[in-house]
Design an enzyme around this catalytic site. Structure first.
Site, PDB file in Angstrom:
ATOM      1  N   HIS A 159      39.699  44.269  19.390  1.00 38.24           N
ATOM      2  CA  HIS A 159      38.383  43.867  19.926  1.00 38.24           C
ATOM      3  C   HIS A 159      38.506  42.940  21.132  1.00 38.24           C
ATOM      4  O   HIS A 159      37.607  42.141  21.381  1.00 38.24           O
ATOM      5  CB  HIS A 159      37.520  43.177  18.859  1.00 38.24           C
ATOM      6  N   SER A 280      42.803  41.524  49.571  1.00 34.94           N
ATOM      7  CA  SER A 280      41.393  41.661  49.917  1.00 34.94           C
ATOM      8  C   SER A 280      41.245  41.417  51.410  1.00 34.94           C
ATOM      9  O   SER A 280      41.944  40.575  51.980  1.00 34.94           O
ATOM     10  CB  SER A 280      40.570  40.648  49.127  1.00 34.94           C
ATOM     11  N   LYS A 286      43.747  37.050  47.035  1.00 33.54           N
ATOM     12  CA  LYS A 286      43.750  38.164  46.089  1.00 33.54           C
ATOM     13  C   LYS A 286      45.051  38.958  46.099  1.00 33.54           C
ATOM     14  O   LYS A 286      45.684  39.155  47.116  1.00 33.54           O
ATOM     15  CB  LYS A 286      42.588  39.129  46.393  1.00 33.54           C
ATOM     16  N   GLU A 293      44.285  50.617  38.764  1.00 31.97           N
ATOM     17  CA  GLU A 293      42.848  50.927  38.781  1.00 31.97           C
ATOM     18  C   GLU A 293      42.582  52.352  39.264  1.00 31.97           C
ATOM     19  O   GLU A 293      41.701  53.043  38.745  1.00 31.97           O
ATOM     20  CB  GLU A 293      42.114  49.931  39.689  1.00 31.97           C
TER      21      GLU A 293
END
Ligand code: ARG
Length: 472
Positions: A159, A280, A286, A293
């Site tokens: 969870h 970024s 970043k 992804e």
């Protein structure tokens, strides 16, 4: 063939509507079948020779034309804006330039329906091998991570809540198990696909005296198909391979999601290296996990291909229908995307550096040893339900005090857990907890090392070329 490259002009006086002519072309997508189509033509010309439809010297001429065209295509490819309707028309026209009317004669007793069914199986066999190799590369890199970190503790989750510590190796091998099933599924699909439709004609079988088993062997298939209607109409082998690819993408997306989380600012269990990370354009700090992804994101496209293909098949009457031409536009890009994603996933796994110090530290935090504390109470004679209750209260109290169970002050321990007279910081240390899961399939480092050794053997075996191959 007519000037426009049509194979079927006889009863037609007018021309196709120009928009429809373009719409019904499949060359831009089926030109990848060109080498398979050349092989099919070569085998069929030989079969026509054996059936005395072609003279031996004609067969030789056709074969020479095929060799020449293969060389040409290897150098220049098949232009996607060529006039030909599909790859079969392209090959027939190009062979015509090299062996004249013989190119028309080799279509005797054959249809594009058995031809495309055969070409697709030949092509998918190669795509399937690439899928298998790309899957093994991910497996190998995961097993390597597991080998490096067989005993390294990290938090385990259910969870998305910290649950119990595991080893990093155990995590890596969990994804190995799933991807290895994908590998097996792809192999299964390829084995069932290993059947040659050539000689089935348009739907009813060829009237020529061809030895279809011999044809199958010449084209590297295990056997010839047993029913011409099914052989020209079936595409379930394509659906099955695409399902195996979709399942692999689904499993990969879960692995990638884990890695994205591990690399997150919140978890900081490790980071991706420069080979698979991007920055970024705005935020200089970043380091984004784009490779993982993108693999996760591509899952939808592959699943979309599977749904498209199954939907095209649904309700199609036997045997061939032109709908079947659309099989390739759903199937081939989805399979190629899967291969590319497996390659990127292999890179991403290889380039992920675990921060083992932080993983170990975090494995000791968040009450992941609460179950083991309850087990300790049970070993001191407390019933599990009561132990569960006592530990729940201890967790509550530790939370208030801002400490972990193993760090409860002695007075609190005496009050909350009077049954236990031992040093909790030792009894509840992550390495102690890990070592206790010494069961087949458990996360104890000893078991993980055993599994690493098992997988190292299996990955080695998967990388070895098959010895008893019936391929050319
Ligand atoms: N290009 C077609 C396909 O991919 C093969 C041609 C069969 N066409 C036909 N009208 N029977 O399915």
């Amino acid at each position: 063939m007519s000037e426009a490259g049509k194979m079927w002009g006889g009863r037609f006086a007018g021309e196709l509507d120009p928009f429809f002519a373009k719409f019904q072309k499949s060359l831009p997508i089926d030109r990848v079948l060109v080498f398979a189509d050349l092989e099919t033509n070569r085998a069929w010309a030989s079969a026509l020779g054996r059936a005395s439809v072609l003279q031996p010297h004609d067969v030789t001429k056709v074969h020479a034309a095929i060799d020449d065209l293969a060389t040409h295509v290897r150098a220049h490819g098949v232009p996607d804006d060529d006039d030909a309707e599909d790859v079969h028309s392209y090959v027939e026209r190009e062979l015509g330039k090299r062996c004249g009317d013989l190119a028309k004669r080799i279509h005797t007793g054959r249809s594009r329906n058995d031809q495309v069914a055969t070409d697709l199986r030949i092509h998918l066999r190669d795509v399937g091998s690439e899928l298998l190799a790309a899957t093994v590369a991910v497996l190998a890199n995961l097993v390597h991570q597991a080998d490096q970190h067989a005993a390294a503790p990290m938090p385990g989750y259910t969870h998305m809540q910290r649950a119990q510590p595991i080893t990093i190796g155990h995590w890596a091998l969990a994804h190995v198990e799933a991807l290895a099933r994908d590998h097996a599924r792809i192999k299964d699909a390829l084995a069932r696909m290993d059947v040659c439709p050539l000689g089935s004609g348009a739907l009813a079988g060829t009237p020529l005296a061809v030895d279809r088993e011999q044809l199958a062997t010449a084209l590297g298939f295990r056997s010839a198909s047993q029913n011409s209607l099914d052989a020209t109409a079936a595409r379930d082998h394509a659906c099955e391979l695409l399902f195996a690819a979709t399942m692999a993408m689904t499993n990969l997306s879960r692995m990638c999601e884990d890695l994205v989380f591990f690399a997150s600012t919140e978890a900081r269990f490790g980071r991706f290296g420069d080979r698979v990370s991007t920055g970024s354009s705005l935020m200089p700090q970043k380091r984004n996990p784009d490779a993982a992804e993108l693999v996760r994101g591509n899952c939808g496209l592959v699943l979309g291909g599977l749904v498209a293909l199954l939907t095209t098949m649904k309700g199609l009457p036997l045997a061939y229908n032109r709908d079947l031409q659309e099989d390739k536009s759903a199937l081939l890009p989805a399979l190629q995307r899967t291969i590319d994603c497996l390659r990127v996933a292999a890179l991403a796994v290889d380039d992920f550096a675990f921060d083992t110090d932080r993983c170990a530290k975090e494995a000791d935090r968040g009450f992941q040893n609460a179950t083991d504390l309850a087990d300790l109470l049970v070993s001191h004679g407390v019933a599990f339900r009561d132990a569960h209750e006592l530990v729940g209260k201890a967790v509550d109290r530790a939370q208030v005090l801002g400490c972990e169970l193993q760090d409860l002050p002695a007075a609190e321990q005496r009050r909350l857990l009077p049954q236990l007279h031992l040093d909790l910081s030792q009894a509840l240390a992550a390495n102690v907890i890990l070592a206790r899961r010494d069961v087949l399939g458990g996360t104890a480092p000893r078991r993980v090392r055993e599994q690493v050794a098992r997988w190292q053997q299996l990955v080695l075996a998967a990388n070895r070329p098959a010895t008893e191959t019936h391929r050319r």
